[in-house]
Design an enzyme around this catalytic site. Structure first.
Site, mmCIF file in Angstrom:
data_model
loop_
_atom_site.group_PDB
_atom_site.id
_atom_site.type_symbol
_atom_site.label_atom_id
_atom_site.label_comp_id
_atom_site.label_asym_id
_atom_site.label_seq_id
_atom_site.Cartn_x
_atom_site.Cartn_y
_atom_site.Cartn_z
ATOM 1 N N GLY A 1 20.686 48.059 2.570
ATOM 2 C CA GLY A 1 19.749 48.181 1.050
ATOM 3 C C GLY A 1 20.061 47.127 0.421
ATOM 4 N N ASP B 1 21.010 45.754 -3.975
ATOM 5 C CA ASP B 1 22.088 45.806 -4.953
ATOM 6 C C ASP B 1 22.269 47.046 -5.485
ATOM 7 O OD1 ASP B 1 22.474 43.097 -5.040
ATOM 8 O OD2 ASP B 1 20.970 42.791 -6.401
#
Length: 182
Positions: A81, A83
């Site tokens: 993914g 942040d």
């Protein structure tokens, strides 16, 4: 109160023992399916390296952090993914007792990948290769402790960790508006 902590990330300078078993967390709906595409690209790398992968698919916002906080850990805990995923995993792992933590890592596949990019992890396959080698790096983590008080109600202590950026005021307002436009 702000303080800096060292936290181990699967990336960088010091070679640790390569993980034999790891958790790999992915949001199947994030980034228009980018997480699942990255998962398909990295699984063969881990298989070739002889690493057993336990895939965990998230079902709601915050689920990656809940997994990091609660599962029986293996040798490493990796997110696919951006942040937000990295933030959730760091907060989940850092909520554990120090002797109950494992190295964490990120395979970039989010809408915002600044933390991964800052660490030189620019694509999913390259990040998976670094993780498979067991390369680690200590990173700074900021601990933020707040007291939440809503209209005279009971005060509640809140603690969050920041591994990338921490903003208050204007940066927070801009991020809130940007997220609302997604």
């Amino acid at each position: 109160m702000l303080l800096s902590l060292a936290f181990c990330l699967l990336y960088g300078l010091a070679a640790a023992a390569a993980p034999q078993r790891l958790h790999l967390v992915v949001n199947p709906f994030g980034g228009g399916g980018a997480g699942l595409t990255a998962l398909d690209a990295v699984l063969p790398i881990f298989e070739t390296a002889g690493i057993q992968v336990n895939v965990l698919k998230t079902k709601y916002a915050g689920h990656a952090g809940d997994y990091a906080r609660s599962v029986n850990l293996l040798d490493a805990f990796i997110g696919i993914g951006g942040d937000g995923t990295a933030h959730e995993i760091a907060n989940g792992m850092l909520s554990r007792a120090e002797d109950d933590r494992v190295p964490v890592g990120i395979i970039p596949a989010g809408s915002g990948n600044t933390w991964g990019f800052d660490l030189g992890l620019e694509d999913a396959v390259g990040a998976a290769r670094v993780i498979a080698r067991g390369t680690t790096r200590a990173v700074d983590v900021m601990s933020i402790e707040l007291i939440e008080d809503k209209d005279g109600e009971e005060r509640k202590m809140m603690k969050e960790f920041a591994i990338n950026i921490c903003g208050y005021g204007m940066p927070s307002a801009v991020l809130e508006q940007a997220n609302a436009l997604r």
